[in-house]
Design an enzyme around this catalytic site. Structure first.
Site, PDB file in Angstrom:
ATOM      1  N   LYS A   1      -2.423   6.805  -4.427  1.00  0.00           N
ATOM      2  CA  LYS A   1      -3.586   7.683  -4.604  1.00  0.00           C
ATOM      3  C   LYS A   1      -3.246   9.121  -4.267  1.00  0.00           C
ATOM      4  O   LYS A   1      -3.800  10.036  -4.859  1.00  0.00           O
ATOM      5  CB  LYS A   1      -4.765   7.193  -3.769  1.00  0.00           C
ATOM      6  CG  LYS A   1      -5.418   5.968  -4.368  1.00  0.00           C
ATOM      7  CD  LYS A   1      -6.859   5.796  -3.936  1.00  0.00           C
ATOM      8  CE  LYS A   1      -7.512   4.658  -4.707  1.00  0.00           C
ATOM      9  NZ  LYS A   1      -8.802   4.266  -4.172  1.00  0.00           N
TER      10      LYS A   1
ATOM     11  N   LYS B   1      -1.664  -2.120 -12.900  1.00  0.00           N
ATOM     12  CA  LYS B   1      -2.864  -2.962 -12.791  1.00  0.00           C
ATOM     13  C   LYS B   1      -4.049  -2.321 -13.522  1.00  0.00           C
ATOM     14  O   LYS B   1      -4.110  -1.093 -13.658  1.00  0.00           O
ATOM     15  CB  LYS B   1      -3.182  -3.239 -11.316  1.00  0.00           C
ATOM     16  CG  LYS B   1      -3.986  -2.187 -10.646  1.00  0.00           C
ATOM     17  CD  LYS B   1      -4.612  -2.634  -9.337  1.00  0.00           C
ATOM     18  CE  LYS B   1      -5.490  -1.465  -8.898  1.00  0.00           C
ATOM     19  NZ  LYS B   1      -6.244  -1.573  -7.732  1.00  0.00           N
TER      20      LYS B   1
ATOM     21  N   LYS C   1     -10.327   0.713 -12.282  1.00  0.00           N
ATOM     22  CA  LYS C   1     -11.580   1.432 -12.610  1.00  0.00           C
ATOM     23  C   LYS C   1     -11.304   2.884 -12.940  1.00  0.00           C
ATOM     24  O   LYS C   1     -12.012   3.504 -13.704  1.00  0.00           O
ATOM     25  CB  LYS C   1     -12.483   1.462 -11.375  1.00  0.00           C
ATOM     26  CG  LYS C   1     -13.113   0.190 -10.998  1.00  0.00           C
ATOM     27  CD  LYS C   1     -14.095   0.486  -9.858  1.00  0.00           C
ATOM     28  CE  LYS C   1     -14.004  -0.518  -8.737  1.00  0.00           C
ATOM     29  NZ  LYS C   1     -13.170  -0.158  -7.610  1.00  0.00           N
TER      30      LYS C   1
END
Ligand code: TYM
Length: 339
Positions: A121, A203, A206
């Protein structure tokens, strides 16, 4: 005697949550929610909408509110009966922030630096590597430990966070005695890591910037079918499970296996000699049928705001009661004067 009886019949407890940081995906469903509804009868379940976690990355306030309510409606539409499961919004239970701070002081800089999600992130949000993004696992540990959860059903990507939660709990218990129950991660064998349809080495997420890689739970059937038709495969034209050599096909097989209950051998035989066209359409159709009733029920529930309000208010009360007990114990142990 009476007391012993209630003690033995006490169900084990579950806590889990999803961040309303984006619209729910097929990954959130297959990796998490699907398993939650299967556990509702056997366990005492607490499922939260992890809104406090989302602000580690900038959010648009109105969007965050909309997604939180939609996610609550989707939890119910996926079969989480609000009578049997405590459904609540994390920010409605202040004990999360309060225990989060205490646990920050029992979590080491070195162990937080090793979190793969923090590394990922911070690479994606290089202009906003804030302290919350770094200490996020301590807040997640608070989420779990407040409820003295036995089991934490999550997808593969959250395993490391449940492990650090166990390390924090062990450290705290080592100093103050048995304050926290030691939680176990619960990761399903199939569906724990759903990959992107366009880049199957990553993966499904969202916050994926490529909307074609991600299938949303509430998406229109024609869009879902189109995305599956376009899914990246390989030039081998053979439906065979081999995640290393054939990540795209194997991901589609995984999705088909969980949605239909068929195992990999059966799927390989079903599409033998047929090429990928028929296979991709079959997976797309299976997903459409799986999600159709969930989408319809979510839309119906979303039209009844008063009902959703009752659910999250009651959920916050029930969650606060349990969380408050643990927090009071922790405050006493660390030496805070009782009010
Ligand atoms: P989040 O919001 O990223 O994901 C929610 C749940 O869905 C699972 N998941 C997947 N499973 C399989 N394949 C995928 N592609 C996929 N994408 C997501 C995740 O593993 C997760 O179980 N930090 C957590 C939320 C959280 C939490 C908690 C979870 C906050 N506090 C306490 C458990 C207990 C998160 O960001 O999950």
């Amino acid at each position: 005697m009476e007391e012993m009886k209630t003690e033995t019949i006490q169900k084990k407890r579950i806590l889990s949550g999803i961040q309303p940081s984006g619209d729910l995906t097929l990954g959130s469903y297959l990796g998490a929610i699907r398993n939650w509804s299967a556990l509702a009868d056997e366990y005492d379940c607490y499922y939260m909408l992890a809104d406090m976690h989302t602000i580690t990355v900038r959010q648009t306030p109105a969007e965050l509110r909309r997604r939180t309510l939609t996610q609550l409606a989707a939890y119910i539409a996926c079969g989480l009966d609000p009578e049997k499961n405590v459904l609540f919004i994390q920010s409605h239970v202040p004990a999360h922030a309060q225990l989060g701070w205490v646990l920050d002081c029992y979590t080491m800089f070195g162990e937080l630096s090793r979190m793969t999600q923090f590394k990922d992130k911070s690479a994606k949000n290089a202009d906003n590597i804030n302290a919350g993004l770094f200490t996020y696992p301590a807040l997640m540990a608070a989420d779990i430990l407040l409820y003295q959860a036995d089991l934490v059903p999550v997808g593969e990507d959250q395993k490391q966070h449940v492990e650090i939660c166990r390390d924090i709990a062990a450290r705290f218990n080592g100093i103050y005695g048995d304050v926290f129950k030691m939680p176990e991660p619960y990761i399903a064998k199939v569906g724990a890591r759903v990959m992107s349809l366009t880049s199957p080495e990553n993966k499904m997420s969202k916050s994926d910037r490529d909307p074609n890689g991600c299938v949303y739970m509430l998406e229109k059937p024609e869009d879902i079918l189109r995305k599956f038709k376009k899914a990246v495969t390989d030039s081998d034209a053979c439906v065979r499970f081999d995640p290393k050599e054939k990540p795209g096909v194997s991901n589609l097989m995984q999705i088909y296996a969980v949605t239909t209950g068929k195992d990999y051998g059966v799927i390989e035989r079903e599409f033998e000699g047929q090429g990928y066209g028929a296979f991709k359409s079959a997976v797309g159709e299976a997903v459409v049928e799986l999600l159709r009733p969930i989408r319809e029920e979510t839309e119906r529930l979303l039209a009844d705001k008063a009902y959703l309000e009752t659910i999250y208010r009651t959920g916050a009360e029930r969650a606060s009661y349990v969380a408050g007990k643990t927090l009071r114990k922790v405050y006493k142990k660390v030496g805070f004067v009782e009010r």
